[in-house]
Motif scaffolding. Sequence first.
Motif, PDB file in Angstrom:
ATOM      1  N   CYS A  81      -4.762   5.728  -4.932  1.00 47.32           N
ATOM      2  CA  CYS A  81      -5.971   5.394  -4.522  1.00 47.32           C
ATOM      3  C   CYS A  81      -6.731   6.545  -3.662  1.00 47.32           C
ATOM      4  O   CYS A  81      -6.157   7.270  -3.111  1.00 47.32           O
ATOM      5  CB  CYS A  81      -5.910   4.162  -3.543  1.00 47.32           C
ATOM      6  SG  CYS A  81      -5.094   2.640  -4.052  1.00 47.32           S
ATOM      7  N   SER A  82      -8.000   6.656  -3.924  1.00 47.61           N
ATOM      8  CA  SER A  82      -8.772   7.681  -3.150  1.00 47.61           C
ATOM      9  C   SER A  82     -10.338   6.975  -2.569  1.00 47.61           C
ATOM     10  O   SER A  82     -10.546   6.080  -3.001  1.00 47.61           O
ATOM     11  CB  SER A  82      -9.153   8.778  -4.259  1.00 47.61           C
ATOM     12  OG  SER A  82      -8.107   9.243  -4.557  1.00 47.61           O
ATOM     13  N   TRP A  92       1.014  -1.221  -0.014  1.00 44.77           N
ATOM     14  CA  TRP A  92      -0.003  -0.154   0.012  1.00 44.77           C
ATOM     15  C   TRP A  92       0.864   1.303   0.059  1.00 44.77           C
ATOM     16  O   TRP A  92       0.684   2.102  -0.697  1.00 44.77           O
ATOM     17  CB  TRP A  92      -0.801  -0.044   1.111  1.00 44.77           C
ATOM     18  CG  TRP A  92      -1.716   1.241   1.316  1.00 44.77           C
ATOM     19  CD1 TRP A  92      -1.752   2.098   2.115  1.00 44.77           C
ATOM     20  CD2 TRP A  92      -3.145   1.393   0.799  1.00 44.77           C
ATOM     21  NE1 TRP A  92      -2.725   3.160   1.810  1.00 44.77           N
ATOM     22  CE2 TRP A  92      -3.658   2.511   1.295  1.00 44.77           C
ATOM     23  CE3 TRP A  92      -3.782   0.370  -0.040  1.00 44.77           C
ATOM     24  CZ2 TRP A  92      -4.881   2.961   0.873  1.00 44.77           C
ATOM     25  CZ3 TRP A  92      -5.186   0.786  -0.320  1.00 44.77           C
ATOM     26  CH2 TRP A  92      -5.547   2.088   0.107  1.00 44.77           C
ATOM     27  N   ARG A  93       1.885   1.109   0.782  1.00 45.68           N
ATOM     28  CA  ARG A  93       2.818   2.447   1.123  1.00 45.68           C
ATOM     29  C   ARG A  93       3.922   2.515  -0.071  1.00 45.68           C
ATOM     30  O   ARG A  93       4.400   3.563  -0.353  1.00 45.68           O
ATOM     31  CB  ARG A  93       3.165   2.530   2.520  1.00 45.68           C
ATOM     32  CG  ARG A  93       2.391   2.725   3.551  1.00 45.68           C
ATOM     33  CD  ARG A  93       1.733   3.797   3.565  1.00 45.68           C
ATOM     34  NE  ARG A  93       2.373   4.911   3.523  1.00 45.68           N
ATOM     35  CZ  ARG A  93       2.065   6.171   3.667  1.00 45.68           C
ATOM     36  NH1 ARG A  93       0.673   6.288   3.813  1.00 45.68           N
ATOM     37  NH2 ARG A  93       2.781   7.051   3.711  1.00 45.68           N
ATOM     38  N   CYS A 153      -6.331  -1.394  -5.325  1.00 43.61           N
ATOM     39  CA  CYS A 153      -6.990  -0.411  -4.311  1.00 43.61           C
ATOM     40  C   CYS A 153      -7.928  -1.028  -3.552  1.00 43.61           C
ATOM     41  O   CYS A 153      -7.775  -0.937  -2.278  1.00 43.61           O
ATOM     42  CB  CYS A 153      -7.408   1.071  -5.043  1.00 43.61           C
ATOM     43  SG  CYS A 153      -6.019   1.982  -5.734  1.00 43.61           S
ATOM     44  N   LYS A 154      -8.877  -1.535  -4.296  1.00 48.81           N
ATOM     45  CA  LYS A 154      -9.911  -2.109  -3.574  1.00 48.81           C
ATOM     46  C   LYS A 154      -9.864  -3.398  -2.660  1.00 48.81           C
ATOM     47  O   LYS A 154      -9.928  -3.554  -1.587  1.00 48.81           O
ATOM     48  CB  LYS A 154     -11.227  -2.479  -4.498  1.00 48.81           C
ATOM     49  CG  LYS A 154     -11.809  -1.424  -5.270  1.00 48.81           C
ATOM     50  CD  LYS A 154     -12.835  -1.934  -6.198  1.00 48.81           C
ATOM     51  CE  LYS A 154     -13.415  -0.959  -6.865  1.00 48.81           C
ATOM     52  NZ  LYS A 154     -14.491  -0.045  -6.128  1.00 48.81           N
ATOM     53  N   PHE A 168      -2.355  -5.994 -11.853  1.00 50.03           N
ATOM     54  CA  PHE A 168      -3.487  -5.998 -12.174  1.00 50.03           C
ATOM     55  C   PHE A 168      -3.940  -4.457 -12.430  1.00 50.03           C
ATOM     56  O   PHE A 168      -2.960  -3.453 -12.186  1.00 50.03           O
ATOM     57  CB  PHE A 168      -4.264  -6.187 -10.591  1.00 50.03           C
ATOM     58  CG  PHE A 168      -3.922  -7.634 -10.484  1.00 50.03           C
ATOM     59  CD1 PHE A 168      -4.659  -8.634 -10.945  1.00 50.03           C
ATOM     60  CD2 PHE A 168      -3.011  -8.000  -9.464  1.00 50.03           C
ATOM     61  CE1 PHE A 168      -4.303 -10.118 -10.546  1.00 50.03           C
ATOM     62  CE2 PHE A 168      -2.748  -9.442  -9.023  1.00 50.03           C
ATOM     63  CZ  PHE A 168      -3.359 -10.470  -9.652  1.00 50.03           C
ATOM     64  N   PHE A 169      -5.157  -4.316 -12.603  1.00 48.00           N
ATOM     65  CA  PHE A 169      -5.637  -2.925 -12.576  1.00 48.00           C
ATOM     66  C   PHE A 169      -5.656  -2.179 -11.556  1.00 48.00           C
ATOM     67  O   PHE A 169      -5.984  -2.649 -10.227  1.00 48.00           O
ATOM     68  CB  PHE A 169      -6.999  -2.837 -13.205  1.00 48.00           C
ATOM     69  CG  PHE A 169      -7.285  -3.443 -14.660  1.00 48.00           C
ATOM     70  CD1 PHE A 169      -6.743  -2.774 -15.713  1.00 48.00           C
ATOM     71  CD2 PHE A 169      -7.957  -4.470 -14.993  1.00 48.00           C
ATOM     72  CE1 PHE A 169      -7.207  -3.140 -17.125  1.00 48.00           C
ATOM     73  CE2 PHE A 169      -7.992  -5.111 -16.158  1.00 48.00           C
ATOM     74  CZ  PHE A 169      -7.635  -4.564 -17.335  1.00 48.00           C
TER      75      PHE A 169
END
Length: 318
Positions: A168-169, A65-66, A82-83, A76-77
Amino acid sequence: MNTLSAYVAINNCILCQAGIGILSNNFLFFHIFTRPQYHKPKLTDLICCHLALVHIMMLLTVLFWRSPDLFESLNFFNDFKCKALFYLIRVMRSLSICTTCLLSIIQAITISSSTSWLAQLKHKSTHFIFFLSLLWFLCLCFSTSTIFYTVANSNVTQTNVMVITKYCSFFPISHSIRGLVFTLITSRDIFLIGVMLLSSVYMVILLLRHQRRSQYLHSTSLSPRSSPEKRATQTILLLVSFFVVMHCVDFIFSSSSIILWSYDSVILGIHDVVVSAYATVSPLVLISSNKRIIIFFKIYHRKALNFNKLSINLVVFV
């Protein structure tokens, strides 16, 4: 420039913290899981293994993530990544608090006296291991909401999204849904922390009673060693106390971000440090208080010293 340098420093701290946590959790997991031939595994050992596994998965997710390089290495997309990553973080955090709560309950049952009403659960405590599968199911279902409002920045056209990382948001959520999710998560955490605190108070009372009784059984000139149950109870009390403090700080960061719907990059980094702190510190506490692991290190250290002495003697002889 100061904000950028602070963000880089905090990000490096998080990556270092995750690396230490992954190594220590791996050592704790494999030491307990692969050495049952030397001792009969206790129920608390199995729960500690599960807690270590949860923390390994959580810290690995934090690494991806970081770290932009690790994030981009996943083929992957971005939207799926993100999800999936944020969903895993939520699930592992939920499992962490549930497993810690279960560990405190099991230890309270273990050290309870034979006259206590909890003694009736001692012989049934092995069935608590089946609650782990139930915990996984509940945590997986409870965290599904994050899948719907996590999105990659490349797919965002709105301006009122909450930016979490470089990629990501969060989509904006209505106040009613945001309040419902916040209430459910807060209610769950308050209940679990309340159970942990109740079991901790119960264990403290038992330890004080045991200490008073031991004063009558032993003379003041003697210094009897604490029992394994007492050491394990003190360790779990320390873990629960540290978890409650870290979770309260985490709650302050999370609630403020949900209410204000904004996330500063530096504040987010500090929040991630707090979130990963328990996963990093807990295995170190369990390792330092585990007598079998300490003996293992002493034997390994003694063998290493003997090997070094032998190597020096061979060099001198040659």
